[in-house]
Write a protein that holds these residues in place. Structure first.
Motif, short mmCIF file in Angstrom:
data_model
loop_
_atom_site.label_atom_id
_atom_site.label_comp_id
_atom_site.label_asym_id
_atom_site.label_seq_id
_atom_site.Cartn_x
_atom_site.Cartn_y
_atom_site.Cartn_z
N VAL A 64 -25.37 0.34 -44.04
CA VAL A 64 -23.94 0.14 -43.77
C VAL A 64 -23.22 1.47 -43.63
N GLU A 65 -23.50 2.39 -44.51
CA GLU A 65 -23.09 3.79 -44.44
C GLU A 65 -21.61 4.01 -44.75
N HIS A 66 -20.70 3.30 -44.10
CA HIS A 66 -19.28 3.60 -44.33
C HIS A 66 -18.50 2.31 -44.53
N VAL A 67 -17.91 2.16 -45.72
CA VAL A 67 -17.03 1.03 -46.02
C VAL A 67 -15.76 1.60 -46.64
N PRO A 68 -14.63 1.54 -45.94
CA PRO A 68 -13.40 2.13 -46.48
C PRO A 68 -12.91 1.36 -47.71
N ALA A 69 -12.56 2.10 -48.74
CA ALA A 69 -12.08 1.48 -49.98
C ALA A 69 -10.58 1.26 -49.88
N LYS A 70 -10.17 0.35 -49.01
CA LYS A 70 -8.75 0.06 -48.86
C LYS A 70 -8.57 -1.38 -48.39
N LEU A 71 -7.38 -1.89 -48.61
CA LEU A 71 -7.07 -3.26 -48.24
C LEU A 71 -6.70 -3.34 -46.76
N PRO A 72 -6.79 -4.54 -46.18
CA PRO A 72 -6.36 -4.68 -44.77
C PRO A 72 -4.88 -4.32 -44.64
N HIS A 73 -4.52 -3.66 -43.57
CA HIS A 73 -3.13 -3.27 -43.37
C HIS A 73 -2.62 -3.85 -42.05
N PHE A 74 -1.31 -3.83 -41.91
CA PHE A 74 -0.67 -4.39 -40.72
C PHE A 74 -1.02 -3.56 -39.50
N VAL A 75 -1.43 -4.24 -38.43
CA VAL A 75 -1.75 -3.56 -37.19
C VAL A 75 -1.51 -4.53 -36.04
N LEU A 76 -0.98 -4.03 -34.95
CA LEU A 76 -0.82 -4.89 -33.77
C LEU A 76 -2.20 -5.12 -33.15
N PRO A 77 -2.57 -6.39 -32.92
CA PRO A 77 -3.94 -6.68 -32.43
C PRO A 77 -4.10 -6.48 -30.93
N PHE A 78 -3.40 -5.52 -30.39
CA PHE A 78 -3.54 -5.19 -28.96
C PHE A 78 -3.03 -3.78 -28.76
N SER A 79 -3.43 -3.19 -27.68
CA SER A 79 -2.98 -1.84 -27.36
C SER A 79 -2.78 -1.74 -25.85
N GLY A 80 -2.10 -0.69 -25.41
CA GLY A 80 -1.85 -0.54 -23.97
C GLY A 80 -0.55 -1.23 -23.57
N GLY A 81 -0.31 -1.24 -22.29
CA GLY A 81 0.90 -1.84 -21.77
C GLY A 81 0.76 -3.32 -21.51
N LEU A 82 1.81 -3.88 -20.91
CA LEU A 82 1.86 -5.31 -20.62
C LEU A 82 0.73 -5.72 -19.69
N HIS A 83 0.39 -4.86 -18.75
CA HIS A 83 -0.69 -5.16 -17.80
C HIS A 83 -2.03 -5.30 -18.52
N ASP A 84 -2.29 -4.38 -19.46
CA ASP A 84 -3.55 -4.44 -20.21
C ASP A 84 -3.63 -5.70 -21.07
N VAL A 85 -2.50 -6.05 -21.69
CA VAL A 85 -2.48 -7.23 -22.55
C VAL A 85 -2.70 -8.50 -21.72
N SER A 86 -2.03 -8.57 -20.56
CA SER A 86 -2.18 -9.76 -19.71
C SER A 86 -3.62 -9.89 -19.21
N ASN A 87 -4.28 -8.77 -18.92
CA ASN A 87 -5.69 -8.83 -18.51
C ASN A 87 -6.57 -9.35 -19.64
N GLN A 88 -6.27 -8.91 -20.86
CA GLN A 88 -7.03 -9.40 -22.01
C GLN A 88 -6.83 -10.90 -22.20
N VAL A 89 -5.61 -11.36 -22.01
CA VAL A 89 -5.34 -12.80 -22.13
C VAL A 89 -6.17 -13.58 -21.13
N ILE A 90 -6.19 -13.11 -19.88
CA ILE A 90 -6.95 -13.79 -18.83
C ILE A 90 -8.44 -13.83 -19.17
N GLN A 91 -8.95 -12.71 -19.70
CA GLN A 91 -10.38 -12.63 -20.00
C GLN A 91 -10.78 -13.45 -21.22
N LEU A 92 -9.92 -13.46 -22.24
CA LEU A 92 -10.32 -14.04 -23.53
C LEU A 92 -9.81 -15.47 -23.76
#
Length: 578
Positions: free
Chosen positions: A243-271
């Motif tokens: 396993v090698e690396h396991v961060p000793a921290k709790l889950p934190h808030f993060v936006l589950p997407f990155s990039g602009g609107l175009h990138d997000v819309s492409n992800q929606v279409i694909q997934l």
């Protein structure tokens, strides 16, 4: 339903007598699912710690909103393999970006489940037959099993079908890593014996609960031993992946997407298509587990509330580094068997995860991936539902065909196509059965009942032909029904009255009504009257003003007995048929 900021009903009415049982169940379940969660994250292509992240925030959300008291939500094998399958095109990304894509998939899946709850679409699950579900899960389980072999033997295998894996194995067998194989084979053997034999052996010497406790804790003990041996023998230096690396921290808030609107819309279409399939198949399995537990415990269960709970668990979990989660068979079984009474047990298990993340993650670093893979492979064997196939083969050929189609479709064409093929075969079987309705000639038994002449000793009358239709009449079977009636009338040339026994008919659509109207017209030319008997009230109400009823040459009788008695009295000459 629970409002977002209102305490859930189970908490408002909490019985303190359940507290000790919930605490114990939460501790036991929390400890047991740690190795499972780590393994399922690796199965999804994620760093193992994401399995623990996925068993924290989604569990808390489900405890607040979900419909079941004991359904244990978290990462499971099917969602893990479907996540890995959906994100094949994202495997080149850095782990953090790949994890964001997995979170985005959870967000889409959760949104679909939540929307389904708004439109109260829980009833849709009734149209996915057990054969399709079991076949899909079995096929996916075989793929999961095969996909983990790479960790067990040290060969880099990838693919979406059994053919892909076979070709990759053939091309790369020369890279097999013997030390990894030795560790993986030993771990697999220990996990296999523990899961399928140890409980039976220990039952001869120990109390049942003690034996079960040992069996449940042994996977964790095996992993601790694997960590110890990894440190002692320096597995990483010997080329065994850890396993090698396991961060000793709790889950934190993060936006589950990155990039602009175009990138997000492409992800929606694909997934989105895969997210819909994950939502459908996992809800079917998760809902069946939760509903079954509710029935056994004699508790109320709302399918649409379950949709809402799973939906929000995935939506909010996606913003806290989770990948798709549902209620799992093994997780829920462990939770219930450990004595869980309310969702508080799930909250206690979250506490175990949090403590583990903050205090013990450093000890996971030397854990070999081969041991995690062996644990998953042994657990997956129990998900291969061959018993359903055997039962279907004996009593329901259509469901057996749907099982085999879904299973082999998954293996040969991948998860999405396999599921769709299974559903299509299931619906095709349903349509075929509906378009080939069971019809039988009925006679009168000695005690006055009306039964099939093929199964009972009955009396028939030369001037009367009684036919029972055991299926609703619609455009798909209207003509086959007419052909059967015409052939039967030819075989009984003295018939003056055709009585259709409609006790099993729930509906007659417009096409079937027109068929009966035409049949009635043609029979009149042959001086044969058409009569209906045993017609159900709702159907009678629907048809009372139809042209078919108004033009009927005969009568609508309350019962077949009334029809026979009335028509025989009207006949000047009649005789029983021999």
């Amino acid at each position: 339903m629970t409002r977002p900021f209102q305490l859930p009903l189970w908490l408002r009415r909490y019985d303190r007598r359940c507290l000790s049982q919930d605490i114990m169940a939460g501790l036991v379940a929390g400890i047991i699912v740690i190795p499972q969660s780590l393994g399922y994250a690796a199965l999804a292509g994620l760093p193992p710690v994401y399995g623990l992240y996925s068993a924290i925030v989604p569990v808390l959300v489900y405890a607040w909103i979900g419909a079941s008291n004991v359904n244990a939500v978290g990462p499971v094998a099917v969602t893990a393999i479907m996540t890995a399958h959906a994100l094949q095109n994202y495997q080149h990304l850095p782990p953090e970006q790949y994890a964001l894509s997995a979170g985005f998939l959870a967000l889409l899946m959760g949104a679909l489940l939540w929307l389904a709850s708004l439109f109260r679409l829980g009833w849709i699950t009734r149209f996915i037959s057990q054969g399709v579900t079991a076949g899909f899960v079995t096929g996916a389980s075989i793929l999961i099993f095969i996909s983990q072999i790479k960790f067990l033997i040290g060969i880099n295998l990838s693919g979406g079908t059994i053919i892909d894996y076979a070709l990759a194995f053939t091309n790369r067998i020369h890279t097999l890593h013997l030390p990894t194989l030795m560790v993986g084979a030993l771990a697999f053997g220990l996990f296999f014996i523990n899961r399928y034999y140890l409980n039976r052996w220990l039952a001869h010497w120990l109390a049942r609960k003690t034996a079960q406790f040992i069996v449940r804790q042994l996977p964790l003990i095996i992993m601790i031993a694997a960590v110890a041996f990894s440190l002692l023998l320096d597995f990483q230096h010997r080329g065994i992946a850890v396993v090698e690396h396991v961060p000793a921290k709790l889950p934190h808030f993060v936006l589950p997407f990155s990039g602009g609107l175009h990138d997000v819309s492409n992800q929606v279409i694909q997934l989105l298509p895969t997210a819909a399939l994950i939502a459908l198949i996992t809800f079917v399995s998760s809902n069946s587990v939760a509903a079954s537990c509710a029935r056994k415990r004699q508790e109320a269960f709302d399918t649409n509330q379950e949709l809402k709970g799973l939906g929000w668990a995935n939506i909010i979990g996606a913003f806290f580094q989770s990948f798709p989660v549902v209620g799992g068979f093994s997780r829920t079984a462990v939770n219930a068997d450990a004595g869980a009474q309310t969702p508080l047990a799930g909250i206690i298990s979250v506490g175990v995860m949090v403590a583990f993340l903050l205090l013990l993650t450093d000890y996971l670093k030397p854990l070999p991936y081969a041991v995690l893979a062996a644990n998953i492979m042994v657990a997956i064997i129990s998900m291969m539902d061959w018993d359903t196939l055997k039962r279907a083969a004996r009593s329901d050929k259509t469901d057996a065909a749907a099982f085999l189609t879904a299973c082999f479709g998954v293996l040969l064409f991948g998860l999405n196509i396999g599921l769709v093929l299974g559903i299509l075969v299931s619906f095709a079987g349903l349509i075929w059965q509906s378009s080939h309705p069971h019809l039988t000639i009925v006679g009168q038994t000695a005690d006055g009942h009306f039964r099939s002449i093929k199964r009972y000793a009955t009396t028939q009358y030369s001037s009367l032909l009684i036919v029972r239709i055991d299926e609703s009449m619609f455009y798909g079977n209207a003509q086959p029904i007419r052909y059967y009636l015409e052939r039967t009338l030819v075989a009984q040339p003295d018939c003056k009255h055709l009585i259709l026994m409609l006790s099993a008919v729930n509906n007659i659509d417009l096409t079937a009504q027109e068929m009966l109207f035409s049949l009635n017209h043609d029979l009149q030319k042959q001086q044969i009257s058409l009569h209906f008997a045993d017609i159900k009230g709702p159907l009678a109400d629907k048809l009372q003003h139809s042209v078919m009823i108004k033009s009927l040459s005969g009568n609508v009788f309350v019962s077949t007995a009334e029809a026979v008695n009335t028509l025989l009295k009207e006949e000047s000459v009649w005789s029983p048929m021999i």
